[in-house]
Design an enzyme around this catalytic site. Structure first.
Site, PDB file in Angstrom:
ATOM      1  N   THR A  51       0.859  -1.024  -0.249  1.00 26.65           N
ATOM      2  CA  THR A  51       0.434  -0.490   0.226  1.00 26.65           C
ATOM      3  C   THR A  51       1.016   1.761  -0.221  1.00 26.65           C
ATOM      4  OG1 THR A  51      -0.370  -0.259   2.109  1.00 26.65           O
ATOM      5  CG2 THR A  51      -1.804  -1.630   1.374  1.00 26.65           C
TER       6      THR A  51
ATOM      7  N   THR B 169       1.561  -1.230  19.632  1.00 28.60           N
ATOM      8  CA  THR B 169       2.127   0.834  19.694  1.00 28.60           C
ATOM      9  C   THR B 169       1.460   0.699  20.952  1.00 28.60           C
ATOM     10  OG1 THR B 169       1.721   2.180  18.960  1.00 28.60           O
ATOM     11  CG2 THR B 169      -0.212   0.977  18.952  1.00 28.60           C
ATOM     12  N   ASP B 170       2.788   1.951  21.701  1.00 28.48           N
ATOM     13  CA  ASP B 170       2.385   2.309  22.916  1.00 28.48           C
ATOM     14  C   ASP B 170       0.443   2.815  22.863  1.00 28.48           C
ATOM     15  OD1 ASP B 170       2.551   4.391  21.482  1.00 28.48           O
ATOM     16  OD2 ASP B 170       4.550   4.727  22.668  1.00 28.48           O
ATOM     17  N   GLU B 171       0.246   3.225  21.385  1.00 29.97           N
ATOM     18  CA  GLU B 171      -1.282   3.910  21.624  1.00 29.97           C
ATOM     19  C   GLU B 171      -2.476   3.390  22.000  1.00 29.97           C
ATOM     20  OE1 GLU B 171      -1.560   6.328  18.291  1.00 29.97           O
ATOM     21  OE2 GLU B 171       0.886   6.368  17.293  1.00 29.97           O
TER      22      GLU B 171
ATOM     23  N   TYR C  93      -7.044   4.549  14.746  1.00 34.55           N
ATOM     24  CA  TYR C  93      -5.473   3.217  14.553  1.00 34.55           C
ATOM     25  C   TYR C  93      -5.535   2.706  16.004  1.00 34.55           C
ATOM     26  CZ  TYR C  93      -0.860   2.595  15.159  1.00 34.55           C
ATOM     27  OH  TYR C  93      -0.034   1.871  15.696  1.00 34.55           O
TER      28      TYR C  93
ATOM     29  N   VAL D 184       3.312  22.203  12.147  1.00 33.19           N
ATOM     30  CA  VAL D 184       3.495  21.466  13.986  1.00 33.19           C
ATOM     31  C   VAL D 184       2.037  21.345  14.569  1.00 33.19           C
ATOM     32  CG1 VAL D 184       4.450  21.786  16.350  1.00 33.19           C
ATOM     33  CG2 VAL D 184       5.486  22.615  14.349  1.00 33.19           C
TER      34      VAL D 184
END
Length: 352
Positions: free
Chosen positions: A35, A133-135, A159, A215
């Protein structure tokens, strides 16, 4: 003996494949759907190497995965394949449900069938290592202790929710069926071959092109940063000696605010490739924050160090210098991954 690496043409996966074959002659079978962030060029140095086999395919394709299992008889699966960009998950969550949840389910079922077909010794040695993941743990207050492996799951984006679901599936397949699984939850990775939609490569690429450095919000979102080759070393160690059914957090012990990351990248570019227009920090542009933006992540990686003796080899200062140097040395790679679709995405996502 062979290992199967899913998502092996992506950022972390390709670094893992390259590092594995730099240290071992055990063959690698790479499966990747290619992808937008999957790039065969990441593995170009392995062209003609008999130890590496690349298959273009999707982990949701059960018939394909079954065929690969039967033909190559892997002794381990290292599962990187995932949609991984929070911003993209906000705009199009469906692909994240399909790949991260349905794809992991398909892979687990194919792995279970394969594992059950093995002779006793091979069955005992088989491993399924799920890279997460830590998420999945959610967001931390400024003064809260770092995430441990027992922190409750509180995902806040499509996600992270899809990754939390996949973590739960992996755990369930171990407890229900006995599948020998291992899970790692890592902090933000950075390093070579990082697709330039994520913070660090985006800042490098935009700065060199004289474009704004977007940012989000006030730039004070804090992340723990892990050099990708340290992450690969941790995965190899967990695969080798991790306790079955266990989760290991992998972190770099480098909590940094996003704005400080951007300023560090600018300072390194000022040193390594100065601009005639002046310091790169002049390009910093604050843009509207993304919805539900988690304020802080921090990983407590002491379990991995205590049980398996792993700790990162790079500090943030050494790792970020190597990363900026790599992008300066590989302008052709950067140019080729910046397709029209990628440029349109960046223009849409980072409107000031």
């Amino acid at each position: 003996m062979t290992i199967l690496v899913t998502g092996g043409a992506g950022f972390i996966g390709s670094n893992f494949v390259l590092d594995w074959l730099a240290q071992s002659d055990e063959p690698v079978l790479t499966l990747d759907a290619l992808t937008y962030a999957g790039n065969r060029e990441n593995l170009a140095s392995l062209a003609g190497d008999a130890r590496h086999t690349f298959v273009h395919g999707d982990i949701t394709d059960r018939a394909l995965v079954d065929r690969l299992m039967a033909e190559h008889r892997p002794r381990a699966i290292v599962h990187f394949a995932a949609e991984s960009h929070v911003d993209r998950s906000i705009h199009g969550p469906g692909a994240f449900i399909q790949t991260n949840i349905q794809g992991t389910f398909t892979l687990l079922e194919a792995a279970r069938t394969h594992w059950q077909s093995l002779a006793d010794e091979a069955k005992a040695a088989f491993r399924f290592l799920h890279v997460s993941t830590d998420e999945v743990y959610g967001s931390l207050a400024a003064d809260a202790p770092a995430f441990t492996e027992t922190h409750p799951f509180e995902p806040n984006s499509p996600y992270s929710a899809s990754k939390a679901a996949s973590d739960h599936l992996v755990r369930a397949w171990h407890h229900t069926y006995g599948l020998p699984v291992l899970t790692t939850n890592c902090s933000n990775n950075y390093g070579p071959y990082h697709f330039p939609e994520k913070l660090i490569p985006l800042m490098i690429v935009n700065a060199l092109a004289g474009k704004p450095l977007p940012v989000y919000g006030d730039g004070q979102q804090i992340r723990d940063w892990l050099y990708v080759k340290d992450h690969c070393a941790a995965i190899r160690r967990v695969l080798e000696a991790g306790r079955l059914g266990e989760t290991y957090n992998v972190g770099g012990w480098n909590e940094k605010a996003n704005i400080d990351i951007v300023k560090t990248v600018c300072a390194l570019l000022d040193e390594m490739q100065p601009s005639a227009e002046g310091p790169y920090a002049r390009l910093i542009t604050y843009v509207k924050d993304r919805p539900g933006h988690d304020r802080r992540y921090a990983i407590d990686a002491r379990k991995l160090e205590r049980e398996l003796g792993w700790k990162p080899a790079e500090t943030f200062e050494t790792g970020i210098r190597k990363t900026v140097r790599w992008y300066l040395d590989h302008p052709d790679w950067v140019l080729r991954v910046q397709s029209g679709a990628y440029r349109d995405w960046v223009a849409t996502q980072y409107q000031a």
